[in-house]
Design a protein around this motif. Structure first.
Motif, PDB file in Angstrom:
ATOM      1  N   TYR A 189     -38.083 -21.481  22.470  1.00  0.00           N
ATOM      2  CA  TYR A 189     -37.712 -21.988  20.709  1.00  0.00           C
ATOM      3  C   TYR A 189     -36.173 -21.431  20.431  1.00  0.00           C
ATOM      4  O   TYR A 189     -35.006 -21.693  19.802  1.00  0.00           O
ATOM      5  CB  TYR A 189     -38.799 -21.637  19.395  1.00  0.00           C
ATOM      6  CG  TYR A 189     -38.246 -22.519  18.366  1.00  0.00           C
ATOM      7  CD1 TYR A 189     -38.228 -23.248  17.701  1.00  0.00           C
ATOM      8  CD2 TYR A 189     -37.503 -21.029  17.549  1.00  0.00           C
ATOM      9  CE1 TYR A 189     -37.809 -23.748  16.994  1.00  0.00           C
ATOM     10  CE2 TYR A 189     -36.839 -21.854  16.176  1.00  0.00           C
ATOM     11  CZ  TYR A 189     -37.255 -22.967  15.831  1.00  0.00           C
ATOM     12  OH  TYR A 189     -36.964 -23.467  14.560  1.00  0.00           O
ATOM     13  N   ARG A 190     -36.754 -19.387  20.447  1.00  0.00           N
ATOM     14  CA  ARG A 190     -35.047 -19.022  20.528  1.00  0.00           C
ATOM     15  C   ARG A 190     -34.190 -19.455  21.905  1.00  0.00           C
ATOM     16  O   ARG A 190     -32.732 -19.468  21.131  1.00  0.00           O
ATOM     17  CB  ARG A 190     -35.594 -17.552  20.756  1.00  0.00           C
ATOM     18  CG  ARG A 190     -36.339 -16.735  20.042  1.00  0.00           C
ATOM     19  CD  ARG A 190     -36.563 -15.656  20.075  1.00  0.00           C
ATOM     20  NE  ARG A 190     -37.728 -15.572  18.437  1.00  0.00           N
ATOM     21  CZ  ARG A 190     -38.778 -13.938  18.449  1.00  0.00           C
ATOM     22  NH1 ARG A 190     -38.523 -12.877  20.011  1.00  0.00           N
ATOM     23  NH2 ARG A 190     -39.346 -13.162  17.007  1.00  0.00           N
ATOM     24  N   GLN A 215     -32.596 -22.563  20.181  1.00  0.00           N
ATOM     25  CA  GLN A 215     -31.456 -22.127  18.765  1.00  0.00           C
ATOM     26  C   GLN A 215     -30.389 -21.606  19.489  1.00  0.00           C
ATOM     27  O   GLN A 215     -29.329 -21.748  18.971  1.00  0.00           O
ATOM     28  CB  GLN A 215     -32.196 -21.514  18.067  1.00  0.00           C
ATOM     29  CG  GLN A 215     -33.697 -21.574  17.068  1.00  0.00           C
ATOM     30  CD  GLN A 215     -34.364 -20.480  16.160  1.00  0.00           C
ATOM     31  OE1 GLN A 215     -34.543 -19.216  16.514  1.00  0.00           O
ATOM     32  NE2 GLN A 215     -34.418 -21.130  14.970  1.00  0.00           N
ATOM     33  N   THR A 216     -30.425 -20.302  20.528  1.00  0.00           N
ATOM     34  CA  THR A 216     -29.151 -20.230  20.584  1.00  0.00           C
ATOM     35  C   THR A 216     -27.681 -20.871  21.019  1.00  0.00           C
ATOM     36  O   THR A 216     -27.690 -21.023  21.255  1.00  0.00           O
ATOM     37  CB  THR A 216     -28.987 -18.751  21.554  1.00  0.00           C
ATOM     38  OG1 THR A 216     -30.275 -17.864  21.292  1.00  0.00           O
ATOM     39  CG2 THR A 216     -27.925 -18.919  22.399  1.00  0.00           C
TER      40      THR A 216
END
Length: 363
Positions: free
Chosen positions: A51-52, A55-56
């Motif tokens: 998920y991160r 997002q990035t």
């Protein structure tokens, strides 16, 4: 416009909650509870990382798109950043597909001789050595809990606990994640050592695999539901090998599950090992019942050692191994029996993942 993956938000919240719990020393006073939380935390780590990463990639692509409106030089970066975003989104979609919550568990594996008499028992011994060597290759520890051997060196049945060293960082590296596909009937084709005419015989051995219960609180067992019998241990041929009643047989009356142990020298040790196996079997039974109630198609392990219900064939004359569920076939049976089981297992993992992705796409 990109996906928002809102479905991941409850999982991120659960990850943060477990992280706080694991920071509490009181939680670690209960080793079983801590291990259960650690297993779930490791599983959610994959979601958080994916998920991160998404997002990035999303933020980078959106920032470049905004800057490109004022500066054409940023437009050249957009295709690369959008491609990276697509890859990150696809990875997150795969990670979010529900996986087996038991993947990070250890296992109790049981091998039973089936058709073929002494030859089947010898083959059961070959399978045991294969799994012990496979476990050694992965750095897992093994413990033979119970074994009924034969005079020729085979096994009528044998139970072995296989444990990882600590909680796997990725549940996909867990013992159950690999060995759960081994449940079923394994067929062997070879010339038995007892065959004087050199004819090829076919026999079978059955393998049962159970996820081990590391937190006894997961499975409630009422002592009033147990019948415990003690008797003297016996060896090949039925001869007594102990002068005391150290062997233990536990019957769970509501389900009819029976577990017998005689490997240890003390009655208490045999009782502890029998309860360990009983908890694993009850957990598997509860999970199958819940899956059936939810009309979920779950892996079915063969409970009867019938040669026609085979999952894999081991052909010695051709040095061939064939998995009948995945279509995997190779001519390196000697290597597989020496513990090089990874390619065979990976074919089952790949087939399972493809099925889960297809099911998620149809949902």
């Amino acid at each position: 416009m990109t996906e928002d993956f809102a479905v991941a938000e409850p999982l991120l919240a659960e990850h943060a909650e477990i992280e706080r719990a694991l920071a509490d020393p009181a939680v670690h006073a209960d080793a079983g509870r801590a291990r259960t939380l650690g297993r779930r935390y490791a599983e959610l780590n994959r979601v958080v990382g994916a998920y991160r990463g998404w997002q990035t990639a999303r933020d980078d692509a959106e920032a470049a798109a905004e800057l490109a409106r004022d500066d054409a030089s940023f437009a050249a970066e957009l295709p690369v950043l959008r491609s990276a975003l697509d890859r990150a989104a696809e990875h997150l979609r795969r990670v979010l597909v529900p996986r087996d919550p038991d993947d990070g568990r250890d296992v109790i594996l049981e091998i039973k001789a089936g058709e073929g008499g002494d030859e089947s028992a010898l083959f059961a011994g070959d399978l045991l050595r294969m799994y012990l060597r496979y476990a050694e290759r992965h750095g897992w520890s093994t413990q033979v809990l119970e074994a009924t051997d034969t005079e020729l060196g085979g096994y009528k049945d044998v139970q072995v606990a296989i444990k990882s060293k600590g909680t796997p960082q990725d549940p996909g590296d867990g013992v159950w994640a690999h060995l759960k596909y081994e449940g079923g009937v394994h067929r062997v084709q070879r010339v038995p050592v007892t065959e004087s005419q050199g004819r090829i015989h076919t026999s079978a051995a059955g393998v049962l695999v159970f996820p081990e219960v590391d937190d006894p609180g997961e499975v409630e067992i009422d002592t009033n539901d147990l019948r415990i019998d003690v008797y003297r241990s016996s060896g090949p041929g039925g001869q007594s090998v102990n002068t005391t009643d150290s062997a233990v047989r536990i019957t769970h009356l509501p389900t009819g599950i029976v577990v017998s142990m005689q490997n240890e020298k003390s009655q208490l040790q045999n009782k502890e090992q029998a309860m360990r196996v009983l908890r694993a079997r009850l957990l598997a039974a509860q999970q199958e019942e819940a899956a059936a109630a939810a009309a979920d198609i779950r892996r079915s392990q063969i409970r009867t050692v019938d040669r026609s219900e085979r999952i894999r064939t081991y052909n010695f004359p051709e040095n061939r191994i064939a998995d009948h569920r995945t279509g995997y076939k190779a001519y390196n049976l000697d290597h597989v029996l020496a513990g090089d089981l990874d390619p065979v297992v990976q074919s089952a993992i790949d087939a399972d993942e493809a099925a889960r992705l297809a099911a998620a796409g149809d949902a």
